[in-house]
Scaffold this motif. Structure first.
Motif, PDB file in Angstrom:
ATOM      1  N   THR A  98       6.206  -3.221 -19.887  1.00 14.00           N
ATOM      2  CA  THR A  98       6.912  -2.547 -18.793  1.00 14.00           C
ATOM      3  C   THR A  98       7.412  -1.164 -19.198  1.00 14.00           C
ATOM      4  O   THR A  98       8.095  -0.506 -18.410  1.00 14.00           O
ATOM      5  N   LEU A  99       7.066  -0.733 -20.397  1.00 14.45           N
ATOM      6  CA  LEU A  99       7.654   0.488 -20.944  1.00 14.45           C
ATOM      7  C   LEU A  99       7.448   1.695 -20.038  1.00 14.45           C
ATOM      8  O   LEU A  99       8.391   2.437 -19.745  1.00 14.45           O
ATOM      9  N   LEU A 100       6.229   1.898 -19.577  1.00 13.97           N
ATOM     10  CA  LEU A 100       5.951   3.081 -18.765  1.00 13.97           C
ATOM     11  C   LEU A 100       6.620   3.011 -17.396  1.00 13.97           C
ATOM     12  O   LEU A 100       6.817   4.038 -16.748  1.00 13.97           O
ATOM     13  N   VAL A 104      11.270   6.212 -19.245  1.00 11.29           N
ATOM     14  CA  VAL A 104      12.049   6.542 -20.440  1.00 11.29           C
ATOM     15  C   VAL A 104      12.171   8.048 -20.620  1.00 11.29           C
ATOM     16  O   VAL A 104      13.214   8.558 -21.038  1.00 11.29           O
ATOM     17  N   GLY A 105      11.115   8.778 -20.299  1.00 13.57           N
ATOM     18  CA  GLY A 105      11.118  10.217 -20.516  1.00 13.57           C
ATOM     19  C   GLY A 105      10.694  10.553 -21.937  1.00 13.57           C
ATOM     20  O   GLY A 105      10.483   9.666 -22.773  1.00 13.57           O
ATOM     21  N   PRO A 106      10.576  11.833 -22.253  1.00  7.39           N
ATOM     22  CA  PRO A 106      10.093  12.235 -23.578  1.00  7.39           C
ATOM     23  C   PRO A 106      11.094  11.887 -24.670  1.00  7.39           C
ATOM     24  O   PRO A 106      12.307  12.007 -24.489  1.00  7.39           O
ATOM     25  N   ASP A 129       1.895   7.530 -27.039  1.00  4.75           N
ATOM     26  CA  ASP A 129       1.341   8.882 -27.166  1.00  4.75           C
ATOM     27  C   ASP A 129       1.698   9.740 -25.955  1.00  4.75           C
ATOM     28  O   ASP A 129       1.741  10.969 -26.045  1.00  4.75           O
ATOM     29  N   THR A 130       1.963   9.096 -24.826  1.00  6.29           N
ATOM     30  CA  THR A 130       2.344   9.855 -23.625  1.00  6.29           C
ATOM     31  C   THR A 130       3.844  10.161 -23.598  1.00  6.29           C
ATOM     32  O   THR A 130       4.283  10.986 -22.796  1.00  6.29           O
ATOM     33  N   LEU A 131       4.618   9.498 -24.456  1.00  8.72           N
ATOM     34  CA  LEU A 131       6.072   9.671 -24.445  1.00  8.72           C
ATOM     35  C   LEU A 131       6.585  10.515 -25.607  1.00  8.72           C
ATOM     36  O   LEU A 131       7.585  11.226 -25.457  1.00  8.72           O
TER      37      LEU A 131
END
Length: 275
Positions: A98-100, A104-106, A129-131
């Protein structure tokens, strides 16, 4: 902790923060220096539990997003943070799946304790890698795990002998839903967006009373109050009796503890050739 581990640790909460060994302070000193943590950064602690990594990191950064699937763990983390006057923590219920969705943001760092082995590691690293910001890293930290070059404590066979007397508690921590996977974390990282790996460790000696050794066992899922059920009073009695019979001179039981950190970063960009 991953969603497959939900509930396993709920009954360990009163013992987890109190009796598990704390991460060596040198880990946080290293991270502060290596990543120039100056109170302006954001960090993700995934599988945060009661905040063993979260609380020390909160003193170094602007915000720690602490994510865990177990509500009781999060509640204890909030309590400990309030008790010690630590702020700058955003406690959230969730897991790697569920992280994405948590927005959360960068973040500069994504840290994980022993929780990483519960997770679907390959897709999680792609999501991270996206965060994770440029120059950031994945940090896998462990404390108190067994290592071949560290002698096990002399009292461990006594604990194992008592534990194996009781139904349901003879499951080793390397079996079941939370078993360590066959592929090493480092090999997974080498195939991920974070293949540049550095491993460091710090050793220290921990001394425990009989009650602290017993409390440590109750912090593990395989000897948790839930796993022991009605056998818990007898287990505690037998373990205390067996440990007391060892009678160390100072009444304390020593163990050599290692804090280990695997720091994984993205590949270095090749410098352009001079004209």
């Amino acid at each position: 902790m991953e969603s497959s581990g939900r509930g396993l640790f709920a009954s360990t909460v009163p013992y987890y923060a109190r009796f598990r060994p704390a991460y060596d302070h040198r880990l946080f000193t290293l991270l502060g220096t290596r990543f120039a943590l100056d109170g302006t950064q954001r960090v993700l602690d995934l599988g945060a539990g009661t905040g063993a990594l979260t609380l020390p990191l909160a003193a170094l950064v602007r915000e720690v997003v602490a994510v865990d699937p177990e509500p009781a763990m999060l509640a204890e983390g909030r309590r400990l943070a309030a008790e010690t006057g630590v702020d700058g923590i955003d406690w959230r219920q969730g897991d790697s799946h569920t992280l994405l969705d948590l927005n959360v943001g960068p973040v500069l760092l994504a840290v994980m304790g022993a929780s990483f082995h519960w997770m679907d590691r390959e897709p999680l690293l792609q999501d991270l890698d996206t965060l994770i910001e440029p120059g950031g890293a994945v940090v896998l930290a462990t404390c108190g795990a067994r290592h071949e070059d560290l002698d096990p404590p002399s009292w461990l066979p006594v604990v194992e002998e008592i534990r194996n007397r009781y139904p349901g508690t003879n499951r080793r921590p390397d079996s079941g839903p939370g078993a360590y996977p066959d592929v090493r974390h480092e090999n997974v990282l080498l195939r991920s967006p974070f293949p540049r790996i550095e491993t460091l460790h710090w050793d220290r000696t921990v001394r425990r009373t009989v009650d602290e050794v017993v409390g440590l066992q109750l912090s593990y899922s395989f000897t948790s109050p839930a796993a022991l059920g009605p056998h818990r009073p007898a287990f505690e009695h037998d373990l205390r009796q067996a440990l007391t019979a060892l009678r160390p001179e100072d009444g304390l039981f020593e163990e050599r503890i290692r804090t280990e950190a695997v720091i994984a970063r993205r590949p270095e960009r090749e410098k352009p050739s001079p004209p």
